[in-house]
Design an enzyme around this catalytic site. Structure first.
Site, PDB file in Angstrom:
ATOM      1  N   GLU A  33     -29.651 -50.142 -11.393  1.00 43.31           N
ATOM      2  CA  GLU A  33     -28.855 -51.249 -10.866  1.00 43.31           C
ATOM      3  C   GLU A  33     -27.851 -51.696 -11.928  1.00 43.31           C
ATOM      4  O   GLU A  33     -27.925 -51.270 -13.088  1.00 43.31           O
ATOM      5  CB  GLU A  33     -29.751 -52.414 -10.423  1.00 43.31           C
ATOM      6  CG  GLU A  33     -30.561 -52.095  -9.170  1.00 43.31           C
ATOM      7  CD  GLU A  33     -31.331 -53.279  -8.633  1.00 43.31           C
ATOM      8  OE1 GLU A  33     -31.249 -54.364  -9.227  1.00 43.31           O
ATOM      9  OE2 GLU A  33     -32.026 -53.113  -7.619  1.00 43.31           O
TER      10      GLU A  33
ATOM     11  N   HIS B 119     -23.601 -63.130  -5.806  1.00 45.82           N
ATOM     12  CA  HIS B 119     -23.820 -61.700  -5.566  1.00 45.82           C
ATOM     13  C   HIS B 119     -22.526 -61.099  -5.029  1.00 45.82           C
ATOM     14  O   HIS B 119     -21.890 -61.663  -4.144  1.00 45.82           O
ATOM     15  CB  HIS B 119     -24.956 -61.478  -4.567  1.00 45.82           C
ATOM     16  CG  HIS B 119     -25.494 -60.085  -4.591  1.00 45.82           C
ATOM     17  ND1 HIS B 119     -24.806 -59.013  -4.078  1.00 45.82           N
ATOM     18  CD2 HIS B 119     -26.653 -59.579  -5.075  1.00 45.82           C
ATOM     19  CE1 HIS B 119     -25.517 -57.920  -4.247  1.00 45.82           C
ATOM     20  NE2 HIS B 119     -26.642 -58.230  -4.852  1.00 45.82           N
TER      21      HIS B 119
ATOM     22  N   ARG C 192     -22.749 -58.851 -12.552  1.00 48.91           N
ATOM     23  CA  ARG C 192     -22.406 -59.393 -11.237  1.00 48.91           C
ATOM     24  C   ARG C 192     -21.242 -60.367 -11.255  1.00 48.91           C
ATOM     25  O   ARG C 192     -20.448 -60.401 -10.314  1.00 48.91           O
ATOM     26  CB  ARG C 192     -23.643 -60.057 -10.621  1.00 48.91           C
ATOM     27  CG  ARG C 192     -24.676 -59.053 -10.174  1.00 48.91           C
ATOM     28  CD  ARG C 192     -25.920 -59.725  -9.655  1.00 48.91           C
ATOM     29  NE  ARG C 192     -26.847 -58.740  -9.084  1.00 48.91           N
ATOM     30  CZ  ARG C 192     -28.042 -59.039  -8.625  1.00 48.91           C
ATOM     31  NH1 ARG C 192     -28.471 -60.284  -8.659  1.00 48.91           N
ATOM     32  NH2 ARG C 192     -28.827 -58.106  -8.119  1.00 48.91           N
TER      33      ARG C 192
ATOM     34  N   HIS D 146     -26.100 -66.527  -4.925  1.00 46.43           N
ATOM     35  CA  HIS D 146     -27.286 -65.680  -4.882  1.00 46.43           C
ATOM     36  C   HIS D 146     -28.432 -66.205  -5.724  1.00 46.43           C
ATOM     37  O   HIS D 146     -29.569 -66.233  -5.264  1.00 46.43           O
ATOM     38  CB  HIS D 146     -26.901 -64.271  -5.346  1.00 46.43           C
ATOM     39  CG  HIS D 146     -27.981 -63.256  -5.221  1.00 46.43           C
ATOM     40  ND1 HIS D 146     -28.636 -63.001  -4.035  1.00 46.43           N
ATOM     41  CD2 HIS D 146     -28.545 -62.410  -6.132  1.00 46.43           C
ATOM     42  CE1 HIS D 146     -29.524 -62.041  -4.203  1.00 46.43           C
ATOM     43  NE2 HIS D 146     -29.510 -61.685  -5.479  1.00 46.43           N
TER      44      HIS D 146
ATOM     45  N   ARG E 122     -28.100 -63.716 -14.643  1.00 47.36           N
ATOM     46  CA  ARG E 122     -29.337 -62.946 -14.525  1.00 47.36           C
ATOM     47  C   ARG E 122     -29.070 -61.453 -14.402  1.00 47.36           C
ATOM     48  O   ARG E 122     -28.222 -61.025 -13.625  1.00 47.36           O
ATOM     49  CB  ARG E 122     -30.126 -63.417 -13.293  1.00 47.36           C
ATOM     50  CG  ARG E 122     -31.367 -62.586 -12.999  1.00 47.36           C
ATOM     51  CD  ARG E 122     -32.092 -63.102 -11.778  1.00 47.36           C
ATOM     52  NE  ARG E 122     -31.309 -62.961 -10.571  1.00 47.36           N
ATOM     53  CZ  ARG E 122     -31.337 -61.891  -9.768  1.00 47.36           C
ATOM     54  NH1 ARG E 122     -32.084 -60.849 -10.067  1.00 47.36           N
ATOM     55  NH2 ARG E 122     -30.618 -61.863  -8.664  1.00 47.36           N
TER      56      ARG E 122
END
Length: 528
Positions: free
Chosen positions: A112, A228, A274, A331, A366
């Site tokens: 990811e 997100h 992100r 998100h 995060r």
């Protein structure tokens, strides 16, 4: 009277991990505002990050987490969590929780964004959250009692000795019940529903943060909200999450004429952190462009991503086109109730774990798939802490303080007004004018009375709106105070990180106001 050893507010990953790890002789009550599985953990498509691969290590996982968090992390906490991750996965597997495996029986490890190695453990493809919450809920022991549709609206705190001894809650009919416990744990999730574009469950409105703030708990890092990059878009509106794991499998972001939008933006391109991907998509949307996720290179997409496939079919999307229209949306909240490494707040006997808490682990942004991991990690740590303490009966104060009844509820804005104004002024891109406008607008709704209003006679819906206003104000004022851009906090008037003035500094809301504290290691602020 409802007495118990441990009272947990919320039913996500952190809450259920805590409940399951407590001794079978410990009496536990779980209160959840909706149903047991109506939460963000259940919706989580991504997996759990753990350094299990041969080429991987907890140190690599640690470095990736610090980089994504833009050096705003509590480094000791991050290292302890990344070291614990493989053990936590092993424990779940030994207890019967199933994870996806390859033909040799080894765990499948996915990639990811912002990870340097394949380390994402999945269950059920893109249904990891659902699978693990199902596992937890089906294996709860007899000492754990779950009460659904119970909205906790007040923490009972003795002001003289600064300890929390219980909560007030209302059921669907508005009937008030008091619950008392030796340990009260907030695990209510984040605040994604403060924005009109969000991947969050409908229940995630930030009420736990406002609840704690009214009781005197410290709140920190509220300016750091992760948006997100890829919510499935229908008529310009977000209608569900498209996991980052799709880009991890090779999908790329393109315009209608198939121009890749992340080329030249970041060395990791579509797997950049992100906040960078979200801001890039936002810039294209602002200029009238439609952004798509090109999935044409992913073989057997529907088998690898059954949840996303179902979401596309539900919204009339044709997967055979190979392009999914996407928009960014709120998100994950990196901030929340300020806690130490065991989830302890500045109020005795009151704890917070999961997304409602700010441990410093996530820093300013995060790292993907660290959220479920943090829930498992802190749930287990808090269980160990509680079980190590000597049992003693909760002593209730002789006098119950009552708030002031006043008429601020009738002036509150609608949920839609809160969401739209927050997205416009405190969304992905911010600047002083919009933040000041939002702060002044929110303060019109009874600002001076937020902490003193008696809510016993107020409906659940109205309390929820009040708490959305309070949590929105905490976010807005924090974003206005931090005059730099870092991680999930991006300001056009201060577009760069300012290490000289802001590195290691946290914005903290206390009873007496808002302060900036120089203390990178949160743990040091709490007594052992």
């Amino acid at each position: 009277m409802n007495n118990t050893n441990v009272l947990i507010i919320g039913s996500g990953m952190a809450a259920l991990q805590l409940a399951k790890r407590l001794h079978c002789h410990t009496n536990v009550i779980i209160l959840t505002k909706s149903t047991l599985k109506d939460n963000n953990s259940y919706l989580a498509q991504g997996g759990i990050a753990a350094a299990i691969g041969k080429q991987d290590s907890p140190i690599k996982h640690y470095i990736d987490t610090i980089e994504a968090g833009r050096n705003h992390n509590n480094r000791e906490q991050v290292l302890e969590m990344t070291k614990a991750a493989p053990v936590l996965i092993k424990k779940l597997r030994e207890d019967g929780c199933l994870f996806d495996q390859d033909h040799s029986g080894s765990l499948q490890l996915g990639m990811e964004g912002a990870h340097s190695e394949k380390r994402i453990v999945h269950s059920g493809g893109d249904g990891t959250g659902r699978k693990i919450i199902d596992y937890f809920s089906e294996s709860l022991s007899d000492n754990i009692h779950v009460l659904e549709n119970m909205f906790v609206y007040e923490l009972l705190v003795d002001p003289l000795y600064n300890y929390c001894y219980g909560v007030k809650a209302k059921n669907q009919d508005g009937v008030i019940q008091n619950f008392y416990a030796d340990h009260i744990v907030l695990a209510t999730g984040g605040a994604g529903q403060l924005f009109n574009f969000t991947s969050n469950a409908r229940t995630v409105t930030g009420d736990g943060i406002a609840l704690a703030y009214r009781a005197g708990a410290e709140i920190t890092d509220m300016e750091f909200i992760q948006f997100h990059p890829t919510l499935l878009s229908k008529n310009g509106n977000g209608c569900g999450l498209v996991s980052e794991a799709v880009r991890g499998e090779g999908a790329i972001l393109i315009t209608e004429d198939e121009t890749p939008i992340m080329e030249g933006i970041h060395p990791l391109k579509d797997l950049a952190p992100r906040h960078i991907v979200s801001q890039t998509i936002y810039d294209y949307l602002k200029n009238g462009k439609i952004v798509y996720l090109d999935i044409s290179m992913i073989r057997q997409f529907s088998e690898r991503f059954p949840t996303i496939t179902g979401l596309c079919k539900k919204n009339g999307m044709d997967l055979s086109s190979g392009k999914l229209p996407v928009v960014p949306g709120s998100h994950f909240l990196m901030g929340g109730i300020r806690v130490d490494s065991y989830g302890r707040t500045n109020i005795q006997q009151l704890y917070a774990i999961g997304e409602v808490a700010s441990t410093g682990i996530h820093g300013a942004n995060r790292l993907a798939s660290n959220s479920l991991l943090e829930g498992l990690y802190l749930g287990a740590r808090l269980a160990e802490r509680i079980e190590s303490m000597n049992r003693k009966p909760t002593v209730l104060p002789s006098n119950f303080s009552k708030g002031i009844v006043n008429d601020i509820i009738s002036t509150l804005p609608t949920i839609e007004q809160i969401q739209c104004s927050m997205m416009e002024n405190v969304g992905i891109v911010r600047q002083e004018k919009g933040l000041r406008k939002q702060k002044e607008w929110l303060e019109k709704f009874g600002y001076s009375q937020w902490k003193t209003t008696d809510l016993d006679g107020v409906s659940i819906g109205d309390i929820n709106r009040l708490y959305m206003v309070i949590t929105s104000w905490l976010m807005t004022t924090s974003a206005l105070k931090r005059t730099e851009s870092r991680g999930g906090h991006y300001r056009t008037d201060y577009p760069f990180e300012d290490d000289a003035n802001w590195l290691g500094k946290r914005i903290i809301h206390r009873q007496m106001g808002i302060e900036v504290e120089q203390n990178e290691q949160i743990e040091a602020a709490f007594a052992t």
